[in-house]
Design a protein around this motif. Structure first.
Motif, PDB file in Angstrom:
ATOM      1  N   TRP A   1       9.006  -4.604  -7.937  1.00  0.00           N
ATOM      2  CA  TRP A   1       8.578  -3.219  -8.134  1.00  0.00           C
ATOM      3  C   TRP A   1       8.305  -2.991  -9.611  1.00  0.00           C
ATOM      4  N   GLN A   2       7.530  -1.937  -9.902  1.00  0.00           N
ATOM      5  CA  GLN A   2       7.248  -1.563 -11.282  1.00  0.00           C
ATOM      6  C   GLN A   2       7.404  -0.059 -11.442  1.00  0.00           C
ATOM      7  N   ARG A   3       8.185   0.330 -12.446  1.00  0.00           N
ATOM      8  CA  ARG A   3       8.386   1.753 -12.760  1.00  0.00           C
ATOM      9  C   ARG A   3       7.517   2.097 -13.961  1.00  0.00           C
ATOM     10  N   ILE A   4       6.747   3.191 -13.840  1.00  0.00           N
ATOM     11  CA  ILE A   4       5.910   3.678 -14.942  1.00  0.00           C
ATOM     12  C   ILE A   4       6.422   5.057 -15.335  1.00  0.00           C
ATOM     13  N   ASN A   5       6.836   5.177 -16.589  1.00  0.00           N
ATOM     14  CA  ASN A   5       7.398   6.417 -17.129  1.00  0.00           C
ATOM     15  C   ASN A   5       6.604   6.785 -18.379  1.00  0.00           C
ATOM     16  N   PRO A   6       5.436   7.432 -18.209  1.00  0.00           N
ATOM     17  CA  PRO A   6       4.526   7.660 -19.337  1.00  0.00           C
ATOM     18  C   PRO A   6       5.128   8.439 -20.503  1.00  0.00           C
ATOM     19  N   ASN A   7       6.065   9.331 -20.244  1.00  0.00           N
ATOM     20  CA  ASN A   7       6.607  10.164 -21.315  1.00  0.00           C
ATOM     21  C   ASN A   7       7.950   9.661 -21.836  1.00  0.00           C
ATOM     22  N   ALA A   8       8.432   8.524 -21.337  1.00  0.00           N
ATOM     23  CA  ALA A   8       9.698   7.917 -21.783  1.00  0.00           C
ATOM     24  C   ALA A   8      10.868   8.900 -21.698  1.00  0.00           C
ATOM     25  N   ASP A   9      10.885   9.700 -20.643  1.00  0.00           N
ATOM     26  CA  ASP A   9      11.957  10.674 -20.424  1.00  0.00           C
ATOM     27  C   ASP A   9      12.601  10.348 -19.082  1.00  0.00           C
TER      28      ASP A   9
ATOM     29  N   PHE B   1       5.960   7.217 -11.894  1.00  0.00           N
ATOM     30  CA  PHE B   1       5.433   6.386 -10.815  1.00  0.00           C
ATOM     31  C   PHE B   1       6.394   5.245 -10.491  1.00  0.00           C
ATOM     32  N   MET B   2       6.439   4.877  -9.198  1.00  0.00           N
ATOM     33  CA  MET B   2       7.095   3.648  -8.748  1.00  0.00           C
ATOM     34  C   MET B   2       6.080   2.889  -7.912  1.00  0.00           C
ATOM     35  N   TYR B   3       5.707   1.697  -8.385  1.00  0.00           N
ATOM     36  CA  TYR B   3       4.747   0.831  -7.701  1.00  0.00           C
ATOM     37  C   TYR B   3       5.499  -0.183  -6.854  1.00  0.00           C
ATOM     38  N   SER B   4       5.127  -0.281  -5.593  1.00  0.00           N
ATOM     39  CA  SER B   4       5.696  -1.295  -4.712  1.00  0.00           C
ATOM     40  C   SER B   4       5.128  -2.666  -5.074  1.00  0.00           C
ATOM     41  N   PRO B   5       5.706  -3.705  -4.501  1.00  0.00           N
ATOM     42  CA  PRO B   5       5.065  -5.015  -4.628  1.00  0.00           C
ATOM     43  C   PRO B   5       3.717  -5.007  -3.908  1.00  0.00           C
ATOM     44  N   LEU B   6       2.925  -6.024  -4.145  1.00  0.00           N
ATOM     45  CA  LEU B   6       1.696  -6.202  -3.379  1.00  0.00           C
ATOM     46  C   LEU B   6       2.057  -6.492  -1.927  1.00  0.00           C
ATOM     47  N   VAL B   7       1.350  -5.852  -1.011  1.00  0.00           N
ATOM     48  CA  VAL B   7       1.588  -6.040   0.416  1.00  0.00           C
ATOM     49  C   VAL B   7       0.275  -6.479   1.051  1.00  0.00           C
ATOM     50  N   GLU B   8       0.303  -7.572   1.805  1.00  0.00           N
ATOM     51  CA  GLU B   8      -0.919  -8.079   2.427  1.00  0.00           C
ATOM     52  C   GLU B   8      -1.299  -7.218   3.625  1.00  0.00           C
ATOM     53  N   VAL B   9      -2.537  -6.731   3.628  1.00  0.00           N
ATOM     54  CA  VAL B   9      -3.004  -5.858   4.713  1.00  0.00           C
ATOM     55  C   VAL B   9      -4.344  -6.273   5.312  1.00  0.00           C
ATOM     56  N   ARG B  10      -5.107  -7.091   4.621  1.00  0.00           N
ATOM     57  CA  ARG B  10      -6.453  -7.431   5.106  1.00  0.00           C
ATOM     58  C   ARG B  10      -6.382  -8.003   6.523  1.00  0.00           C
ATOM     59  N   GLY B  11      -7.281  -7.482   7.386  1.00  0.00           N
ATOM     60  CA  GLY B  11      -7.339  -7.923   8.763  1.00  0.00           C
ATOM     61  C   GLY B  11      -6.454  -7.140   9.715  1.00  0.00           C
ATOM     62  N   ARG B  12      -5.651  -6.234   9.210  1.00  0.00           N
ATOM     63  CA  ARG B  12      -4.758  -5.446  10.073  1.00  0.00           C
ATOM     64  C   ARG B  12      -5.439  -4.139  10.454  1.00  0.00           C
ATOM     65  N   ASP B  13      -5.308  -3.779  11.735  1.00  0.00           N
ATOM     66  CA  ASP B  13      -5.997  -2.569  12.206  1.00  0.00           C
ATOM     67  C   ASP B  13      -5.256  -1.291  11.847  1.00  0.00           C
ATOM     68  N   SER B  14      -4.012  -1.405  11.456  1.00  0.00           N
ATOM     69  CA  SER B  14      -3.289  -0.219  10.998  1.00  0.00           C
ATOM     70  C   SER B  14      -2.075  -0.643  10.191  1.00  0.00           C
ATOM     71  N   ALA B  15      -1.809   0.121   9.159  1.00  0.00           N
ATOM     72  CA  ALA B  15      -0.634  -0.095   8.321  1.00  0.00           C
ATOM     73  C   ALA B  15       0.052   1.251   8.142  1.00  0.00           C
ATOM     74  N   PHE B  16       1.370   1.242   8.264  1.00  0.00           N
ATOM     75  CA  PHE B  16       2.163   2.457   8.136  1.00  0.00           C
ATOM     76  C   PHE B  16       3.253   2.265   7.100  1.00  0.00           C
ATOM     77  N   LEU B  17       3.632   3.348   6.484  1.00  0.00           N
ATOM     78  CA  LEU B  17       4.779   3.403   5.581  1.00  0.00           C
ATOM     79  C   LEU B  17       5.742   4.406   6.174  1.00  0.00           C
ATOM     80  N   THR B  18       6.990   4.022   6.332  1.00  0.00           N
ATOM     81  CA  THR B  18       8.025   4.977   6.726  1.00  0.00           C
ATOM     82  C   THR B  18       9.102   4.962   5.654  1.00  0.00           C
ATOM     83  N   PHE B  19       9.724   6.102   5.462  1.00  0.00           N
ATOM     84  CA  PHE B  19      10.797   6.211   4.473  1.00  0.00           C
ATOM     85  C   PHE B  19      11.636   7.436   4.797  1.00  0.00           C
TER      86      PHE B  19
END
Length: 178
Positions: A21-29, A61-79
């Motif tokens: 994962w990658q955290r982006i904190n533009p204002n350093a707060d 911002f919190m960026y997830s890892p890269l997730v492979e999706v090409r060729g899939r007819d649907s992708a969902f995120l639950t949380f």
């Protein structure tokens, strides 16, 4: 960094941000953190302390890892989400915290919004103001599901999911069980 699918994250590791994962904190707060004060399952979750964020309009911002999706007819995120407002949720015209989920297939050069909630749509405390720093109880969590898209003809092989918090000095937001 590429995550195997299906992918899950519960923030149980003491390492934060989690691996890949990658955290982006533009204002350093204030920014996304791991907490053991609340969790839907396990002992930890990710949260942002909007209660103590004394400036409005700042984003994190919190960026997830890269997730492979090409060729899939649907992708969902639950949380699981838990969120509160300091202000009365029925007050109109006040700036409020916003959680947006974005998708990028070009490492953040462009984004597509797939989820955006604020105010009464976001909070999980009922339509009441919470004037102290919010820590959710077991019943103050909600499971949200987001359709990320149909990738059967996608040219890009991977996407990243980006959690974007825009603070307006309201109250805390917690995320668990991605």
């Amino acid at each position: 960094p590429i995550a195997a699918t299906p992918y899950s994250e519960g923030f149980e590791s003491t390492v934060f941000p989690p691996s890949l994962w990658q955290r982006i904190n533009p204002n350093a707060d204030i920014t996304w953190e791991r907490t053991t004060s609340a969790a839907k399952t396990g002992n930890a979750s990710m949260y942002i302390n909007n209660y103590d964020y004394d400036q409005s309009g700042l984003v994190d911002f919190m960026y997830s890892p890269l997730v492979e999706v090409r060729g899939r007819d649907s992708a969902f995120l639950t949380f699981q989400i838990a969120a509160a407002m300091f202000s009365n949720p029925f007050d109109a015209g006040i700036p409020i915290d916003t959680l947006e989920i974005l998708i990028t297939d070009d490492c953040g050069q462009s984004f597509r919004s797939v989820y955006k909630k604020w105010g009464r749509e976001l909070i999980t405390t009922g339509n009441v103001a919470t004037e102290t720093p919010f820590t959710p109880t077991a019943t103050q969590w909600r499971r949200d599901s987001v359709f990320l898209g149909d990738f059967t003809t996608a040219s890009q092989q991977y996407i990243q999911v980006v959690f974007r918090n825009a603070t307006n000095w309201e109250n805390n937001i917690y995320i668990d069980d991605i």
